[in-house]
Structure formats: structure tokens, C-alpha cells
Design a protein around this motif. Structure first.
Motif, PDB file in Angstrom:
ATOM      1  N   PHE A 126       0.860  -1.182   0.000  1.00 28.54           N
ATOM      2  CA  PHE A 126       0.000   0.000   0.000  1.00 28.54           C
ATOM      3  C   PHE A 126       0.900   1.237   0.000  1.00 28.54           C
ATOM      4  O   PHE A 126       1.850   1.327   0.773  1.00 28.54           O
ATOM      5  N   HIS A 149      -0.836   8.072  -0.464  1.00 23.48           N
ATOM      6  CA  HIS A 149      -0.915   8.990  -1.615  1.00 23.48           C
ATOM      7  C   HIS A 149      -1.887  10.136  -1.364  1.00 23.48           C
ATOM      8  O   HIS A 149      -2.358  10.780  -2.307  1.00 23.48           O
ATOM      9  N   SER A 169     -13.731  -1.672  -3.864  1.00 20.88           N
ATOM     10  CA  SER A 169     -13.012  -0.529  -4.454  1.00 20.88           C
ATOM     11  C   SER A 169     -13.972   0.525  -4.999  1.00 20.88           C
ATOM     12  O   SER A 169     -13.634   1.708  -5.045  1.00 20.88           O
ATOM     13  N   VAL A 225     -14.704   3.334  -2.667  1.00 25.95           N
ATOM     14  CA  VAL A 225     -13.672   4.317  -2.324  1.00 25.95           C
ATOM     15  C   VAL A 225     -13.207   5.173  -3.490  1.00 25.95           C
ATOM     16  O   VAL A 225     -12.655   6.248  -3.280  1.00 25.95           O
TER      17      VAL A 225
HETATM   18  N1  ATP Z   1      -1.000  -0.102  -3.992  1.00 24.32           N
HETATM   19  C1  ATP Z   1      -1.939   0.743  -3.582  1.00 24.32           C
HETATM   20  N2  ATP Z   1      -1.630   1.704  -2.705  1.00 24.32           N
HETATM   21  C2  ATP Z   1      -2.570   2.569  -2.266  1.00 24.32           C
HETATM   22  N3  ATP Z   1      -3.852   2.504  -2.615  1.00 24.32           N
HETATM   23  C3  ATP Z   1      -4.225   1.569  -3.496  1.00 24.32           C
HETATM   24  C4  ATP Z   1      -3.287   0.636  -4.032  1.00 24.32           C
HETATM   25  N4  ATP Z   1      -3.952  -0.187  -4.864  1.00 24.32           N
HETATM   26  C5  ATP Z   1      -5.219   0.210  -4.856  1.00 24.32           C
HETATM   27  N5  ATP Z   1      -5.409   1.255  -4.047  1.00 24.32           N
HETATM   28  C6  ATP Z   1      -6.687   1.909  -3.732  1.00 24.32           C
HETATM   29  O1  ATP Z   1      -7.697   0.963  -3.943  1.00 24.32           O
HETATM   30  C7  ATP Z   1      -8.575   1.381  -4.994  1.00 24.32           C
HETATM   31  C8  ATP Z   1      -8.956   0.224  -5.865  1.00 24.32           C
HETATM   32  O2  ATP Z   1      -7.819  -0.358  -6.475  1.00 24.32           O
HETATM   33  P1  ATP Z   1      -7.813  -0.854  -7.969  1.00 24.32           P
HETATM   34  O3  ATP Z   1      -7.872   0.330  -8.869  1.00 24.32           O
HETATM   35  O4  ATP Z   1      -6.709  -1.793  -8.154  1.00 24.32           O
HETATM   36  O5  ATP Z   1      -9.220  -1.602  -7.981  1.00 24.32           O
HETATM   37  P2  ATP Z   1     -10.222  -1.998  -9.125  1.00 24.32           P
HETATM   38  O6  ATP Z   1     -11.395  -2.595  -8.490  1.00 24.32           O
HETATM   39  O7  ATP Z   1      -9.475  -2.777 -10.135  1.00 24.32           O
HETATM   40  O8  ATP Z   1     -10.600  -0.581  -9.718  1.00 24.32           O
HETATM   41  P3  ATP Z   1     -11.486  -0.255 -11.025  1.00 24.32           P
HETATM   42  O9  ATP Z   1     -12.826   0.064 -10.532  1.00 24.32           O
HETATM   43  O10 ATP Z   1     -10.794   0.942 -11.612  1.00 24.32           O
HETATM   44  O11 ATP Z   1     -11.439  -1.447 -11.895  1.00 24.32           O
HETATM   45  C9  ATP Z   1      -7.799   2.464  -5.718  1.00 24.32           C
HETATM   46  O12 ATP Z   1      -8.684   3.362  -6.321  1.00 24.32           O
HETATM   47  C10 ATP Z   1      -7.031   3.094  -4.598  1.00 24.32           C
HETATM   48  O13 ATP Z   1      -7.872   3.924  -3.823  1.00 24.32           O
END
Ligand code: ATP
Ligand code: 4MY
Length: 421
Positions: A194, A197, A236, A239
Motif C-alpha cells: 500500500f 498517496h 473498491s 472508495v
Molecule cells: N497499492 C496501492 N496503494 C494505495 N492505494 C491503493 C493501491 N492499490 C489500490 N489502491 C486503492 O484501492 C482502490 C482500488 O484499487 P484498484 O484500482 O486496483 O481496484 P479496481 O477494483 O481494479 O478498480 P477499477 O474500478 O478501476 O477497476 C484504488 O482506487 C485506490 O484507492
């Protein structure tokens, strides 16, 4: 304005949800004229009905993620996908946005994270990176996972994401704060460090050679290092959607991204992915200020990008113009590129000669997206025939395109140019 026959025929093949979100549900068969671009005939493709009577199409814009993921275990989806693939193979003049193999790789986080990791080297000058991660293929004993976590240089907190990157389950994630809590994971999954950010996510939406940046809420900062906090399970989409607000998303400090770095990232990814419609999720490490890529999305929602539809039409127009420019034989499903605009430097006569020498009917040629012809550079091309690949003057093959298109008597020619400009 051209006659109906001179317009661009664009078929959209999308899930109901996506169609509604894109506001395409209103399009049954409609025409649209953009004064700067010309005439477009838009129609929805129903995968469940025979495709030939629904065509012909100059371009098919699709997001078949649902179908591809379901085809892993569902015979009806397998059939729908097979029908679509045979239509595409039988219509090499129809441009597919985006090529199936290119987009399919992004459905698997193991594959997409490898692509993200490659950016470290190619974009070193821009200090662009992705966080350290670990692939967990199957359930194994906690101590071996702990060892692998340490060996890979992951730091707590760790974010855990499913291997499959599409569908409602794929957005269920967890934040793990200590070695002991690694027992909470459900393989196959990826574990990723993590990165603090400041709770700001920069969504970069790409449409061909244009891109648009939108800020979103994101996960808040957490103290670095292990602690005895319980694992946090979250979705996700709670958030990082525009309207998201939760205890997990308190903004602490906004750090901007430089547009040059984002442009370099997009340019590189277009080459790496061979795609035109994708999104990149970027965060800025609050300690190092490093631009950090955490996710690549196939044909995302483009929410907050009112120019999306006109950018899409303009991309389609430019792809089809280049296809026309390259000649009637030089067309193909993966011709999604911006590259043929400089194809006057391509010696098409030697391409045809080489093809004729080998008695290969030249059916399809495309320049790999992102590769621009360098003036006066020689160009390299590959002729694929079924399993056999014949390579001509090929100094460096950076990426080989859509092998699914080389079937039976259909020969795929992919021009690969060195260097961008
Ligand atoms: N390595 C990381 N460090 C900090 N925050 C992270 C990290 N990976 C993910 N996040 C947080 O988690 C959220 C979801 O991650 P990610 O984009 O991988 O998910 P997703 O479900 O694939 O998203 P999407 O809806 O774009 O497909 C990000 O928007 C961010 O807030
Ligand atoms: O439709 P939405 O606006 O929610 O778009 C989301 C899209 O869903 P869709 O499949 O319906 O396009 C998601 O696809 P899958 O991960 O499920 O493949 C993913 O790409 C998100 O990143 C998109 O959200 P955004 O990145 O734009 O916030």
C-alpha cells in the motif's frame, strides 16, 4: 455529408450496464453527423443473434469482458465468444477496438501487473513505477506466504486484490496490516504494498492518442509498517468512484501530477498494450512524489470526460482513414493504430514483393498501435501463417499482434516500426 454508403459503420458490442452508462441504449440503428468528421452509422450488436445480418461494420467497439470471464466456465458464453471470434476472423476489414488478446490480458491481474512492472525500466527517466507485488496462485501455508512477502520486498499495509480483474467480485479487496493477518487472503490474488498517496486517485482515460485526467477520492494514508490492526475488507467502488465518501477516504494532502509524465506513461502503455480504449489509475507517493501506477482498466467508464464520445468518433475516423490510406489490402482487425499516418515512408512495393515471393496472399496489414514510422527508417514486418511464422528483415520484434487473426488462408502482416518519431 456523404451518402449512407460513405458513412462509417460502427457496431457497439457492450453489456447492458455499459450501454446504459454510455447512454448508447437509445441507439438502435442511428446515424450521426459530426461536421468535422463525417457521417457515422451506429448500431448495437446483439451477440445472441447471427452477426452477419447485423453487419457489415467498419469498426466494432466492444467490451466483452463479461463474456470472456464467463466463458471460463459457461458454455453459452463460450459459444457467444466463438461466434464473435469467427465473425472477426472472416471479416478482416473490420477494425476491432480493441483487439481481443490485448484486452484479455488485462482481465488477469497477474498479467497486467507484469506489464505495470515493465514500466519501471521503460519510464525510468520519468520516475514512474508501480508498487511491489506478489502473485499468490493457490492456498499455501502462512509461513511460506510470509517469506515470499518479505523476499519480494512488500511492506505493510498490504492491499490484496483478486486475480480476476473484472466483475463485481473483482472489486472486493482487503487491507492487511500484519503477517498474522495474511491468513485472511483468498487466492488466487495479488498482494501489493500500500502506498500512501493523500487519498487522491488520478484516473487517466485514454481514447487513441488523446487522454483525459480526472481526480477521484481514494484510500486515505495509513501509518507505514506492521501493526496489530484487524484486516479491513472493502469494495473498491466504495472508495474510488466520483461520489465515494467513507471513513477510508479522508483527503490529507493533494499532490499534483505532471502532464508530461502522464503523456509519457500513456504513450508507453499504448505501445505495450496495443490498445486504444483503456484507463490507467495513478497515485502519487506522498513521500517520494513518484507517479505510481496501480491499475489498468479496459474501456473504463470515462466519467467526467464529456469529450469521450467525440474523441471516440475522431479516433475511429483516424483509424479508418489510415486503413484507407494503406490500401484495400492493408486492413485488419488490430489496425487500431495511429501509426499509419506516417506510412508514406513504408515501401509497400517491397512488402508486396516479399509477400508474392512467398506466394502469400496479402490480406491484412496493420501497424502495431503506438509505433510510428520513423522517416527514412526501414520497416520490419512479420508474416504469420497458422503456427508458422516467417520473419522478414526483422531486427527487433517489440510485440506481435493478434495471432488469432491468422487462420487458414488468412495471413497476418504486422508492420513494426522502430522508434516513435
Ligand atoms: N497499492 C496501492 N496503494 C494505495 N492505494 C491503493 C493501491 N492499490 C489500490 N489502491 C486503492 O484501492 C482502490 C482500488 O484499487 P484498484 O484500482 O486496483 O481496484 P479496481 O477494483 O481494479 O478498480 P477499477 O474500478 O478501476 O477497476 C484504488 O482506487 C485506490 O484507492
Ligand atoms: O461502468 P463504470 O463507470 O462503473 O466503469 C467501470 C467499469 O465497469 P464497466 O464494465 O461497466 O465499464 C469497470 O470495469 P470492470 O473492472 O468491471 O471490468 C472498471 O473499468 C472501472 O474502472 C470502471 O470505472 P471507472 O474506472 O471509470 O471509475
Amino acid at each position: 455529408t456523404g451518402s449512407p454508403m460513405s458513412g462509417r459503420r460502427v457496431g457497439f458490442c457492450l453489456s447492458d450496464k455499459k450501454r446504459k452508462r454510455m447512454n448508447l441504449h437509445a441507439f438502435h440503428r442511428c446515424s450521426l453527423t459530426d461536421p468535422s468528421l463525417g457521417e457515422f452509422f451506429l448500431s448495437q450488436i446483439d451477440l445472441a443473434r447471427p452477426l452477419v445480418p447485423q453487419g457489415p461494420f467498419d469498426v466494432i467497439v466492444h467490451k466483452l469482458s463479461d463474456v470472456i470471464v464467463e466463458a471460463e466456465h459457461d458454455s453459452r458464453s463460450q459459444q457467444l465468444l466463438a461466434n464473435f471470434q469467427s465473425y472477426v476472423a472472416a471479416h478482416p476489414g473490420t477494425v476491432l477496438l480493441d483487439p481481443l488478446p490485448a484486452m484479455t490480458q488485462l482481465l488477469d491481474r497477474f498479467a497486467s501487473y507484469r506489464i505495470m512492472t515493465k514500466l519501471h525500466n521503460s519510464l525510468r527517466d520519468w520516475r514512474i513505477c508501480s508498487p511491489p507485488y506478489l502473485e499468490i496462485h493457490s492456498v499455501s501455508d502462512p509461513s511460506s506466504i510470509q517469506q515470499a512477502v518479505m523476499a519480494q520486498g512488500l511492506s505493510f499495509p498490504i492491499i490484496c486484490k483478486t486475480r480476476v480483474a473484472h466483475g463485481s467480485l473483482s472489486h472486493e479487496m482487503s487491507l492487511i496490516f500484519s503477517e498474522g493477518s495474511l491468513a485472511d487472503i483468498h487466492p488466487p490474488c495479488v498482494l501489493q504494498s500500500f502506498v500512501n498517496h493523500g487519498a487522491v486517485l488520478h484516473k487517466v482515460f485514454v481514447v487513441g492518442d488523446q487522454h483525459f485526467c480526472v481526480e477521484r477520492p481514494s484510500l486515505k494514508n495509513f501509518p507505514s509498517g506492521p501493526c496489530d490492526r484487524e484486516t479491513i475488507f472493502f469494495n473498491s467502488h466504495q472508495v474510488s468512484k466520483p461520489e465515494s465518501s467513507s471513513d477510508l477516504t479522508a483527503v490529507s494532502r493533494i499532490v499534483g501530477v505532471t502532464s508530461e509524465a502522464v503523456a509519457a506513461l500513456v504513450k508507453e502503455l499504448r505501445v505495450q498494450l496495443g490498445m486504444a480504449l483503456f484507463g490507467v489509475d495513478v497515485i502519487i507517493n506522498i513521500q517520494t512524489h513518484t507517479l505510481t501506477v496501480i491499475d489498468i482498466n479496459i474501456f473504463p467508464g470515462y466519467e467526467g470526460v464529456p469529450q469521450f464520445f467525440s474523441a471516440l468518433l475522431s479516433h475511429i475516423e483516424s483509424v479508418l482513414d489510415k486503413q484507407t490510406f494503406a490500401g484495400p489490402q492493408a486492413v485488419g482487425p488490430s489496425a487500431t493504430s495511429t501509426a499509419l499516418s506516417t506510412s508514406r515512408t513504408v515501401d509497400t512495393r517491397s512488402l508486396s514483393d516479399a509477400a508474392r515471393d512467398n506466394r502469400l496472399p496479402l490480406r491484412f496489414c496493420s501497424c502495431h498501435p503506438g509505433f510510428q514510422m520513423k522517416h527514412n527508417s526501414c520497416f520490419y514486418f512479420i508474416v504469420e501463417e497458422a503456427e508458422e511464422m516467417v520473419t522478414y528483415s526483422c531486427v527487433e520484434v517489440m510485440q506481435i499482434g493478434n495471432s488469432q487473426n491468422s487462420r487458414n488462408s488468412l495471413h497476418t502482416v504486422i508492420i513494426i516500426a522502430q522508434n516513435i518519431y
